[in-house]
Design an enzyme around this catalytic site. Sequence first.
Site, PDB file in Angstrom:
ATOM      1  N   GLU A  42      10.655  -3.426  -2.546  1.00  0.00           N
ATOM      2  CA  GLU A  42      11.079  -4.674  -1.922  1.00  0.00           C
ATOM      3  C   GLU A  42      12.155  -5.361  -2.761  1.00  0.00           C
ATOM      4  O   GLU A  42      11.925  -5.751  -3.907  1.00  0.00           O
ATOM      5  CB  GLU A  42       9.870  -5.594  -1.748  1.00  0.00           C
ATOM      6  CG  GLU A  42       8.896  -5.081  -0.698  1.00  0.00           C
ATOM      7  CD  GLU A  42       7.651  -5.917  -0.551  1.00  0.00           C
ATOM      8  OE1 GLU A  42       6.926  -5.708   0.441  1.00  0.00           O
ATOM      9  OE2 GLU A  42       7.378  -6.766  -1.425  1.00  0.00           O
ATOM     10  N   THR A  77       0.823  -1.194   0.000  1.00  0.00           N
ATOM     11  CA  THR A  77       0.000   0.000   0.000  1.00  0.00           C
ATOM     12  C   THR A  77       0.863   1.251   0.000  1.00  0.00           C
ATOM     13  O   THR A  77       1.881   1.308   0.636  1.00  0.00           O
ATOM     14  CB  THR A  77      -0.885  -0.009   1.248  1.00  0.00           C
ATOM     15  OG1 THR A  77      -1.719  -1.140   1.224  1.00  0.00           O
ATOM     16  CG2 THR A  77      -1.732   1.232   1.357  1.00  0.00           C
TER      17      THR A  77
END
Length: 514
Positions: free
Chosen positions: A347, A248
């Site tokens: 990530e 998010t």
Amino acid sequence: MHWNRQRTQSSKAERFVQHIDPETLPRGFVVASTFAGVKRAISPSSSSAMPSKGVSMQSPKPDVSLIVSSVPASIAGVFTTNVFQAAPVVHAINALQTSREAFLPSQGPRTLAILANSGCANAVTGQEGLEDTRELLDLVRMELTPAITHRKAADSDALMLSTGVIGVRLPKGVIKRAVQHLVHGQVLQSNPDAWLEAARAYMTTDSFPKLRTRSFTLGNRKCHLLGIDKGAGMIHPNMSSPQGLHATLLGVMLTDAPIEPATLQTCLARAVKVSFNCISVDGDMSTNDTILAMANGQAPEVQDGDPTIPRGSEISESSHPELVTVFQQELTALCLELAHLIVRDGEGAEKFVQVRVRGAVDYEQAHAIASSISTSALVKCAMHGEDANWGRILCAAGYAKRPKSDWAIDPEKVNVSFVPPKGVRGVRAVRTLINGTPQDVDEAAAAKLLALEDICLEVDLQGGTYDKTQAIAEAVYWTCDFSKEYITVSAESYETNSRSMETIVHNAREIGAT
């Protein structure tokens, strides 16, 4: 700022967390954060007290924060267009729409507080999740009642941001206790450390808190702007204004500039269009993506400033278009800086990739093509492997889902180049395709260029099926590479969240989602 491979030995936190000058903090805002144990409450076996990977700050990491304005502030927001909008998103959209209908454009919507939590997204939780959001915000509103007794209460008086596990209801008990502490524990304050802790409270898989400030002058006001955002995974936002509904990513933009609500909404939408809506980590649009902006008008006056903005007055595009232009530039610059930090913190990301598409008939066509290139798994893997693979780039451009138009790409006019990042010397551009024809590539030059952490690729469509002079629009997108670490981080996240899977499935069945 650009980084080469030799400088990546230090952590992202060490490189990207900046010292905040207290003089740049917006006036009239206070903030406090605390560790409530949100994730532990919804998944008792989780180790939610530990800080996110890569952050070498004190533990436990805060997971609830509260931002409060000293006066009712103009509020604006843009939200995810995902069909499964999380409860706090639904509440905020409805609150802003209701306020717009109830007040004149210059009067509303207004807000006093933004409550945020990490660890639980409160998404796919049905009507119960929406009621949980309202109950917590009613508590915030009630605790702040002395500040709003002079005006009619509205749903927009307090808004909420949530991020974390999908499909699990908020642990209201622990968050209620946290709210009581934040409001009455004499911890609300405004200093760099307090704001940094708030940025940490937003984090999930982020490796560092994302906080930036800046100062500027509007007429006779010395204004300040602060931004916090979070995001590392589930990042491919496409946010729209509430009236547009037609990991998010969460963010708040706070300013003491005197901006009326309708103008603030317009400025935020413009800024997000060319910043947050132009980034991608993994191509997944979240259920919770939200950017909120508050403007409370508490900026101090400066001598000899012109034009004069009287205390209590607010500017708009009709009253002070030149000042709104200045504010727009500052807000857009801040949004760009924060959006780039999300991509850099993707990530497992090791590369920061800028994709520029030129020579399209309009911005929307260029944006769609740049988005397609930026989300291609093959392109992202090629960037990780430092491979100037123009074939993958062309492939992604060719299947882009573009808006309907009689304009199209002409394969025989396309150029593809890799260019040095701005400010980097000692490397030169590498042109891999000219007018649709492959070029002999200087492998040594390409290797040197692609070894940089920042990679810039340009696709020039040269007008496509139109003449060059008829199609000159361009768009820029920012993305990152796919590394082995990305798989590791995503797998670890799944392993942690799977402990709550029985609850998630139960909630989904209750609301008919399965």
